[in-house]
Design a protein around this motif. Sequence first.
Motif, PDB file in Angstrom:
ATOM      1  N   TRP A 244       0.879  -1.198  -0.175  1.00 39.97           N
ATOM      2  CA  TRP A 244       0.089  -0.138   0.110  1.00 39.97           C
ATOM      3  C   TRP A 244       0.785   1.125  -0.091  1.00 39.97           C
ATOM      4  N   TYR A 245       0.394   2.201  -0.868  1.00 40.97           N
ATOM      5  CA  TYR A 245       1.095   3.409  -0.963  1.00 40.97           C
ATOM      6  C   TYR A 245      -0.029   4.584  -0.729  1.00 40.97           C
ATOM      7  N   ARG A 246       0.405   5.592  -0.447  1.00 42.67           N
ATOM      8  CA  ARG A 246      -0.527   6.682  -0.222  1.00 42.67           C
ATOM      9  C   ARG A 246       0.045   8.172  -0.627  1.00 42.67           C
ATOM     10  N   GLN A 247      -0.888   9.018  -1.202  1.00 36.49           N
ATOM     11  CA  GLN A 247      -0.454  10.245  -1.626  1.00 36.49           C
ATOM     12  C   GLN A 247      -1.562  11.177  -1.371  1.00 36.49           C
ATOM     13  N   ALA A 248      -0.863  12.192  -0.539  1.00 33.12           N
ATOM     14  CA  ALA A 248      -1.721  13.266  -0.081  1.00 33.12           C
ATOM     15  C   ALA A 248      -1.574  14.470  -1.141  1.00 33.12           C
ATOM     16  N   PRO A 249      -2.429  15.517  -1.331  1.00 30.50           N
ATOM     17  CA  PRO A 249      -2.566  16.485  -2.029  1.00 30.50           C
ATOM     18  C   PRO A 249      -1.159  17.346  -1.957  1.00 30.50           C
ATOM     19  N   GLY A 250      -0.489  17.417  -3.236  1.00 26.89           N
ATOM     20  CA  GLY A 250       0.726  18.348  -3.362  1.00 26.89           C
ATOM     21  C   GLY A 250       2.091  17.505  -2.558  1.00 26.89           C
ATOM     22  N   LYS A 251       1.929  16.115  -2.260  1.00 25.95           N
ATOM     23  CA  LYS A 251       3.106  15.382  -1.928  1.00 25.95           C
ATOM     24  C   LYS A 251       3.368  14.401  -2.909  1.00 25.95           C
ATOM     25  N   GLN A 252       4.290  13.740  -2.662  1.00 27.99           N
ATOM     26  CA  GLN A 252       4.653  12.643  -3.300  1.00 27.99           C
ATOM     27  C   GLN A 252       4.186  11.246  -2.900  1.00 27.99           C
ATOM     28  N   ARG A 253       4.027  10.461  -3.644  1.00 28.06           N
ATOM     29  CA  ARG A 253       3.379   9.080  -3.265  1.00 28.06           C
ATOM     30  C   ARG A 253       4.463   8.378  -2.248  1.00 28.06           C
ATOM     31  N   GLU A 254       3.981   7.845  -1.479  1.00 26.77           N
ATOM     32  CA  GLU A 254       4.823   7.183  -0.188  1.00 26.77           C
ATOM     33  C   GLU A 254       4.611   5.792   0.025  1.00 26.77           C
ATOM     34  N   LEU A 255       5.465   4.993   0.436  1.00 26.89           N
ATOM     35  CA  LEU A 255       5.155   3.498   1.073  1.00 26.89           C
ATOM     36  C   LEU A 255       4.501   3.660   2.310  1.00 26.89           C
ATOM     37  N   VAL A 256       3.569   2.860   2.520  1.00 29.06           N
ATOM     38  CA  VAL A 256       2.814   2.742   3.730  1.00 29.06           C
ATOM     39  C   VAL A 256       3.144   1.392   4.288  1.00 29.06           C
ATOM     40  N   ALA A 257       3.015   0.342   3.677  1.00 28.25           N
ATOM     41  CA  ALA A 257       3.486  -1.093   3.894  1.00 28.25           C
ATOM     42  C   ALA A 257       3.455  -1.942   2.861  1.00 28.25           C
ATOM     43  N   VAL A 258       4.380  -2.919   3.029  1.00 28.55           N
ATOM     44  CA  VAL A 258       4.450  -3.952   1.953  1.00 28.55           C
ATOM     45  C   VAL A 258       4.466  -5.275   2.513  1.00 28.55           C
ATOM     46  N   ILE A 259       4.072  -6.412   1.833  1.00 33.85           N
ATOM     47  CA  ILE A 259       3.952  -7.895   2.235  1.00 33.85           C
ATOM     48  C   ILE A 259       4.590  -8.725   1.126  1.00 33.85           C
ATOM     49  N   ILE A 260       5.777  -9.497   1.392  1.00 33.60           N
ATOM     50  CA  ILE A 260       5.995 -10.387   0.336  1.00 33.60           C
ATOM     51  C   ILE A 260       5.519 -11.624   0.473  1.00 33.60           C
ATOM     52  N   SER A 261       5.469 -12.397  -0.456  1.00 32.52           N
ATOM     53  CA  SER A 261       4.791 -13.539  -0.726  1.00 32.52           C
ATOM     54  C   SER A 261       5.060 -14.606   0.611  1.00 32.52           C
ATOM     55  N   GLY A 262       6.398 -14.348   1.154  1.00 32.38           N
ATOM     56  CA  GLY A 262       6.656 -15.198   2.224  1.00 32.38           C
ATOM     57  C   GLY A 262       6.155 -15.135   3.442  1.00 32.38           C
ATOM     58  N   GLY A 263       5.521 -13.542   3.431  1.00 30.43           N
ATOM     59  CA  GLY A 263       5.170 -13.128   4.870  1.00 30.43           C
ATOM     60  C   GLY A 263       5.721 -11.902   5.285  1.00 30.43           C
ATOM     61  N   SER A 264       7.202 -11.738   5.042  1.00 29.29           N
ATOM     62  CA  SER A 264       7.584 -10.500   5.515  1.00 29.29           C
ATOM     63  C   SER A 264       6.881  -9.273   5.356  1.00 29.29           C
ATOM     64  N   THR A 265       7.062  -8.364   6.411  1.00 30.06           N
ATOM     65  CA  THR A 265       6.076  -7.122   6.229  1.00 30.06           C
ATOM     66  C   THR A 265       7.360  -6.192   6.449  1.00 30.06           C
ATOM     67  N   ASN A 266       6.954  -4.791   5.937  1.00 34.13           N
ATOM     68  CA  ASN A 266       7.697  -3.560   6.262  1.00 34.13           C
ATOM     69  C   ASN A 266       6.718  -2.585   6.427  1.00 34.13           C
ATOM     70  N   TYR A 267       6.765  -1.739   7.226  1.00 29.59           N
ATOM     71  CA  TYR A 267       5.958  -0.434   7.619  1.00 29.59           C
ATOM     72  C   TYR A 267       6.646   1.018   7.531  1.00 29.59           C
ATOM     73  N   ALA A 268       6.128   1.740   7.136  1.00 25.71           N
ATOM     74  CA  ALA A 268       6.707   3.140   7.302  1.00 25.71           C
ATOM     75  C   ALA A 268       6.592   3.592   8.807  1.00 25.71           C
ATOM     76  N   ASP A 269       7.518   4.289   9.165  1.00 27.62           N
ATOM     77  CA  ASP A 269       7.859   4.631  10.661  1.00 27.62           C
ATOM     78  C   ASP A 269       6.415   5.257  10.961  1.00 27.62           C
ATOM     79  N   SER A 270       5.902   6.199  10.201  1.00 27.12           N
ATOM     80  CA  SER A 270       4.720   6.970  10.602  1.00 27.12           C
ATOM     81  C   SER A 270       3.214   5.954  10.973  1.00 27.12           C
ATOM     82  N   VAL A 271       3.344   4.827  10.763  1.00 22.60           N
ATOM     83  CA  VAL A 271       2.263   3.874  10.925  1.00 22.60           C
ATOM     84  C   VAL A 271       2.575   2.566  11.538  1.00 22.60           C
TER      85      VAL A 271
END
Length: 119
Positions: free
Chosen positions: A36-63
Amino acid sequence: QVQLVESGGGLVQPGGSLRLSCAASGSIRSIYDMGWYRQAPGKQRELVAVIISGGSTNYADSVKGRFTISRDNAKNTVYLQMNSLKPEDTAVYYCNANANSGAYFRGYWGQGTQVTVSS
């Protein structure tokens, strides 16, 4: 082709929760990761969270601690559970998948779903 369709966005008060869903469909051979990515008005799209097929995850610090990403590989669906929402979470949320529908992998994007956190 691979299509990604997001759902679950909407208007919620600060402190509330939403769950986003993204279902992949089409001539899918395999999906390496979904996120999942998100984009607020006037800002660049940023990564929110990602999950790989094996189950590993990563999150933005803000969430971290508030959002949880999960995936149902059998259904080619990724979810984002969002708790303790803040006004700064307001953005269009886009589903992303690196998928193979032919001879190579490429990135696919959904059209986005609006999340608005406001009182």
